[in-house]
Design a protein around this motif. Structure first.
Motif, mmCIF file in Angstrom:
data_model
loop_
_atom_site.group_PDB
_atom_site.id
_atom_site.type_symbol
_atom_site.label_atom_id
_atom_site.label_comp_id
_atom_site.label_asym_id
_atom_site.label_seq_id
_atom_site.Cartn_x
_atom_site.Cartn_y
_atom_site.Cartn_z
ATOM 1 N N UNK A 259 3.915 6.042 6.403
ATOM 2 C CA UNK A 259 4.983 6.373 6.778
ATOM 3 C C UNK A 259 5.852 5.936 5.691
ATOM 4 N N UNK A 260 5.652 4.732 5.227
ATOM 5 C CA UNK A 260 6.175 4.144 4.034
ATOM 6 C C UNK A 260 6.114 4.843 2.821
ATOM 7 N N UNK A 261 5.102 5.302 2.546
ATOM 8 C CA UNK A 261 4.876 6.150 1.328
ATOM 9 C C UNK A 261 5.575 7.440 1.443
ATOM 10 N N UNK A 262 5.713 8.060 2.581
ATOM 11 C CA UNK A 262 6.610 9.233 2.516
ATOM 12 C C UNK A 262 7.833 9.112 2.078
ATOM 13 N N UNK A 263 8.665 7.993 2.260
ATOM 14 C CA UNK A 263 10.117 7.752 1.962
ATOM 15 C C UNK A 263 10.118 7.049 0.536
ATOM 16 N N UNK A 264 9.027 6.306 0.310
ATOM 17 C CA UNK A 264 9.051 5.709 -1.012
ATOM 18 C C UNK A 264 8.919 6.774 -2.129
ATOM 19 N N UNK A 265 8.163 8.122 -1.849
ATOM 20 C CA UNK A 265 7.774 8.856 -2.677
ATOM 21 C C UNK A 265 9.262 9.731 -3.229
ATOM 22 N N UNK A 266 9.955 9.979 -2.244
ATOM 23 C CA UNK A 266 11.330 10.493 -2.415
ATOM 24 C C UNK A 266 12.128 9.677 -3.067
ATOM 25 N N UNK A 267 12.406 8.398 -2.671
ATOM 26 C CA UNK A 267 13.122 7.435 -3.520
ATOM 27 C C UNK A 267 12.881 7.640 -5.078
ATOM 28 N N UNK A 268 11.273 7.579 -5.363
ATOM 29 C CA UNK A 268 11.109 7.533 -6.755
ATOM 30 C C UNK A 268 11.336 8.713 -7.413
ATOM 31 N N UNK A 269 11.173 9.865 -6.742
ATOM 32 C CA UNK A 269 11.208 11.195 -7.317
ATOM 33 C C UNK A 269 12.909 11.179 -7.683
ATOM 34 N N UNK A 270 13.750 10.856 -6.559
ATOM 35 C CA UNK A 270 15.151 11.060 -6.827
ATOM 36 C C UNK A 270 15.748 10.086 -8.032
ATOM 37 N N UNK B 105 0.917 -1.234 -0.207
ATOM 38 C CA UNK B 105 -0.151 -0.049 0.127
ATOM 39 C C UNK B 105 0.821 1.035 -0.061
ATOM 40 N N UNK B 106 2.050 1.226 0.805
ATOM 41 C CA UNK B 106 2.822 2.264 0.775
ATOM 42 C C UNK B 106 3.468 2.628 -0.581
ATOM 43 N N UNK B 107 3.929 1.692 -1.139
ATOM 44 C CA UNK B 107 4.397 1.899 -2.384
ATOM 45 C C UNK B 107 3.611 2.544 -3.291
ATOM 46 N N UNK B 108 2.431 1.928 -3.499
ATOM 47 C CA UNK B 108 1.425 2.468 -4.296
ATOM 48 C C UNK B 108 1.430 4.191 -3.889
ATOM 49 N N UNK B 109 0.669 4.210 -2.601
ATOM 50 C CA UNK B 109 0.615 5.454 -2.312
ATOM 51 C C UNK B 109 1.916 6.571 -2.464
ATOM 52 N N UNK B 110 3.057 6.015 -2.441
ATOM 53 C CA UNK B 110 4.013 6.833 -2.337
ATOM 54 C C UNK B 110 4.444 7.104 -3.754
ATOM 55 N N UNK B 111 4.010 6.231 -4.892
ATOM 56 C CA UNK B 111 4.346 6.586 -6.262
ATOM 57 C C UNK B 111 3.164 7.733 -6.751
ATOM 58 N N UNK B 112 2.075 7.588 -6.153
ATOM 59 C CA UNK B 112 1.036 8.621 -6.516
ATOM 60 C C UNK B 112 1.233 9.855 -6.085
ATOM 61 N N UNK B 113 2.116 9.927 -4.796
ATOM 62 C CA UNK B 113 2.551 11.163 -3.895
ATOM 63 C C UNK B 113 3.606 11.704 -5.091
ATOM 64 N N UNK B 114 4.630 11.101 -5.517
ATOM 65 C CA UNK B 114 5.676 11.278 -6.231
ATOM 66 C C UNK B 114 5.004 12.382 -7.497
ATOM 67 N N UNK B 115 4.016 11.438 -8.082
ATOM 68 C CA UNK B 115 3.381 11.940 -9.233
ATOM 69 C C UNK B 115 2.802 13.185 -9.194
ATOM 70 N N UNK B 116 2.109 13.238 -7.914
ATOM 71 C CA UNK B 116 1.627 14.817 -7.631
ATOM 72 C C UNK B 116 2.760 15.733 -7.490
#
Length: 523
Positions: free
Chosen positions: A392-403, A327-338
């Motif tokens: 919590x995981x989504x917050x970190x994943x979004x930054x990983x994907x963005x980078x 769930x955190x990975x999917x949410x993190x990807x969505x946050x990155x795209x936003x």
């Protein structure tokens, strides 16, 4: 993975197991092998009472002992521990000079360890204990019914008989586990309790028992309620009632004026003396290495079928970890795209989200969700934990994907568009595969950190692997073996999940597939 590396990992697991067996043997050496309570009664404390009062004294956070320790021992260093087993482990290991606790619990510990410890002659007063109810109309009505129930038991003499039985450590009560009423015409109540607080509430195998459980079950059965038991840390009991998460609470909670400001108490159920438990000069018979290891394994895994509890704990830990990560990975990807959109509002909201989640301790987030956000809902602690870890995981994943995405040269996108790709196709077929290669190593490390962080879910009444280990320690009083065995299990889980991620990484790697250029013939 090649055989050489696989063999090294198995060797590491074997070494950890041997270390746990050795430390378990060392941890038992100060207690003897066979209980000898008669000898323990004649043992003398290693430190005088005055020395103890100026030393380090352990107390359990949230208990009455923690509330009055600093006033009673002004010259001592009072150290707070999450559970009573943690306090007793610290005493056995020499980290503290004494433990300030209930006499019943202290006597149980001395009996289980077979000597080597003694209560100081001075008693430090008595504490009156009762059940806890919320300060609401429903809570007051429930408290009235419960007091009526206690009155009936008191008049018939059953209450005194129950208390005498459960507080008498010489009576074996492990064979008696009460049946909890599944449902009732008046609904189902949730009892908050600490399942590592003998004799009020403790586990026999994977079923809960104790004085509080018996009283609660009999009360619910007589007044037409079903009963569910929510096992949590002691310092979470009163917050769970004040927030409305649970209907009432037990586990020998001391009645104090300060606590009455937040919750209501039933009539007094029992009372117990407060004592200082210290090491004594009677170490008892020394156990051999093989004998100690055998006894530790038997008590930790075999007795009362505790291996079943451990398997349930492993299942809960893995379930929370995998679902939170997904769930955190999917949410993190969505946050990155936003964040990559041109909308200033979307960028501002996602930036605040990431900053808040990365800056909030996970334990605090868990408790806010459990005791505040979902306090009035029927959602279980497991799903609250999944939501918290996923956020919590989504917050970190979004930054990983963005980078990872930013590290891909923009010329790749321009070239793809020039070849006729749509912007979406260029991103998912050209940019994202290259970005994934860059952030997957960091993702794996963060995922393993997530698995290990799940060890805090015991704060919100979830019996994961760590919580089960605490429950077992509360029954066996083994200092080292359950803890190190738990560490080995976590290591094995992390290793297996790492292998899974490496397998996925290998299968999805772009250079894995053999490329064939059309129109080119090779001989």
């Amino acid at each position: 993975m090649n055989r050489s590396r696989l063999s090294k990992i198995f060797c590491a697991v074997g070494i950890l197991l041997l270390c746990s067996l050795f430390l378990a043997s060392c941890g038992r050496s100060d207690a003897g092998t066979a209980p000898d309570t008669a000898g323990a009664a004649e043992e003398a404390p290693l430190l005088s009472e005055e020395e103890v009062k100026k030393g380090k004294i352990a107390v359990q956070t949230g208990t009455s002992c923690a509330l009055i320790a600093e006033k009673t021992f002004p010259d001592a260093t009072v150290m707070n521990f999450s559970t009573t087993p943690d306090c007793l482990t610290a005493l056995g290991g020499g980290s503290v000079d004494a433990v300030f606790l209930n006499e019943t619990v202290a006597n149980r510990f001395i009996s289980e360890r077979g000597g080597g410890f003694v209560c100081l002659a001075t008693a430090f007063g008595n504490e009156c204990e009762g059940f806890v109810f919320p300060k609401t109309d429903d809570g007051r009505a429930l408290k009235t019914e419960f007091n009526e129930f206690l009155g009936k038991l008191s008049e018939s003499g059953e209450l005194k008989e129950l208390i005498d039985t459960w507080l008498d450590d010489s009576i074996d009560k492990d064979g008696f586990v009460p049946e909890l009423p599944d449902s009732g015409e008046n609904g189902t109540l949730t009892l908050a309790t600490e399942g590592s607080y003998y004799p009020f509430s403790y586990f026999v195998g994977n079923r809960i028992s104790g004085l509080d459980i018996v009283l609660a079950a009999d009360f619910c059965r007589e007044y037409g309620y079903g009963l569910k038991v929510s096992d949590m840390l002691f310092d979470g009991l009163i917050p769970s009632i004040a927030s409305g998460k649970c209907d009432f609470a037990g586990s020998g909670i001391t009645i104090t004026d300060e606590r009455r400001e937040s919750v209501d108490f039933s009539d007094v159920v029992s009372s117990d003396a407060l004592v200082l438990l210290v090491k004594s000069d009677g170490a008892g018979k020394q156990a051999g290495f093989i004998e100690s290891v055998t006894e530790s394994v038997r008590k930790t895994f075999i007795r009362e079928g505790r291996w079943k509890m451990i398997l349930d704990g492993v299942e809960t830990t893995v379930f929370i970890s995998l679902l939170s990560a997904a769930i955190g990975t999917v949410l993190g990807f969505g946050i990155c795209m936003l964040r990559r959109t041109k909308s200033r509002a979307a960028h501002a909201v996602t930036s605040v989200y990431i900053s808040v989640l990365q800056g909030t301790p996970l334990v605090v987030l868990l408790m806010i969700l459990f005791y505040v956000v979902f306090a009035k809902s029927s959602i279980s602690g497991v799903w609250v934990a999944i939501i918290a870890f996923a956020l919590n995981f989504a917050a970190y994943v979004s930054e990983m994907i963005r980078t990872g995405i930013d590290s891909v040269d923009r010329g790749q996108t321009e070239a793809a568009l020039a070849l006729g790709y749509t912007r979406s196709a260029a991103f998912f077929k050209i940019v994202m595969p290259q970005a994934a290669i860059r952030f997957l190593p960091v993702y794996k490390g963060e995922f393993i950190s997530l698995v290990k962080m799940t060890s805090v879910v015991g704060y919100i009444a979830v019996q994961d692997l760590t919580k089960v280990s605490d429950i077992i320690r509360s029954r066996t009083y083994e200092a080292f073996f359950p803890l190190i065995a738990t560490a080995v299990i976590y290591f094995t889980i992390s290793w297996l999940l790492t292998l899974l991620l490496k397998f996925i990484e290998k299968k999805t790697a772009p250079d894995r597939k053999k490329r064939v250029v059309k129109g080119v013939v090779t001989e």
